[in-house]
Motif scaffolding. Structure first.
Motif: not given
Length: 190
Positions: A69-74, A79-81
């Motif tokens: 889930f953290t990688e999916r978010y990344r 980058p600006e969001s």
């Protein structure tokens, strides 16, 4: 017999969705977890296909699931969001849980329509939910918008469909009354 009926009625009518922020750090014993999963196996199933399939995340494997889930978010956030707080929170529900079960349906398109297999899996999850409730374990079924990606991450076979995540943990949530409208508004007598 009446005590059994009352016990069943009590568990059914007191089952609630209990979310990870209410979970406490208390391990679900393996024998309890196996009983919860075994009771799923007694759900009704048309043509005895027994389509329920589960991938259980507990202990160290929870970190791998949270990492998904953290990688999916990344990877999907421009980058600006990007927000470090949102990145950190992306796997939080998983890490607050003692167990997370990936819920899947093994499909048999030559025998049954997909909706029947999905209904059988839903019955299996209800059995798990009622059993967890009887043990004082909070739980809830979530279906995030990334089910296909979750299936790929977990290595789910092509003939299976991911239907969601089932979060579990002992909890300190207060009892909450059921919010249901009257049953007589939902029945038509023929």
């Amino acid at each position: 017999m009446e005590q059994t009926v009352e016990a069943v009625n009590h568990v059914i009518r007191n089952r609630r969705s209990i979310f990870p922020p209410s979970y406490i750090e208390k391990d679900i014993p393996e024998e309890v977890l196996l009983t919860i999963l075994e009771n799923a196996n007694y759900a009704p199933t048309h043509k005895l296909t027994e389509p329920w399939r589960f991938v259980v995340y507990k202990g160290e494997s929870l970190n791998k699931l949270a990492g998904f889930f953290t990688e999916r978010y990344r990877t999907v956030t421009p980058p600006e969001s990007f927000s470090q707080a949102r990145y950190d929170a992306a796997g939080e529900k998983v890490l607050k849980s003692n167990v997370v079960v990936l819920i899947c349906a093994e499909l048999h398109p030559d025998k049954l329509p997909e909706w029947e297999e999905t209904a059988a899996v839903a019955c299996a999850v209800q059995n798990m939910w009622l059993t967890a409730t009887a043990y004082g374990i909070g739980s809830y079924w979530s279906s995030p918008g990334v089910l296909d990606l979750l299936a790929k991450f977990a290595g789910i076979p092509e003939n299976q469909k991911c239907l969601g995540l089932y979060f579990m943990g002992y909890h300190d949530a207060p009892e909450a009354p059921a919010r249901r409208t009257p049953m007589e508004n939902k029945i038509t007598w023929a």
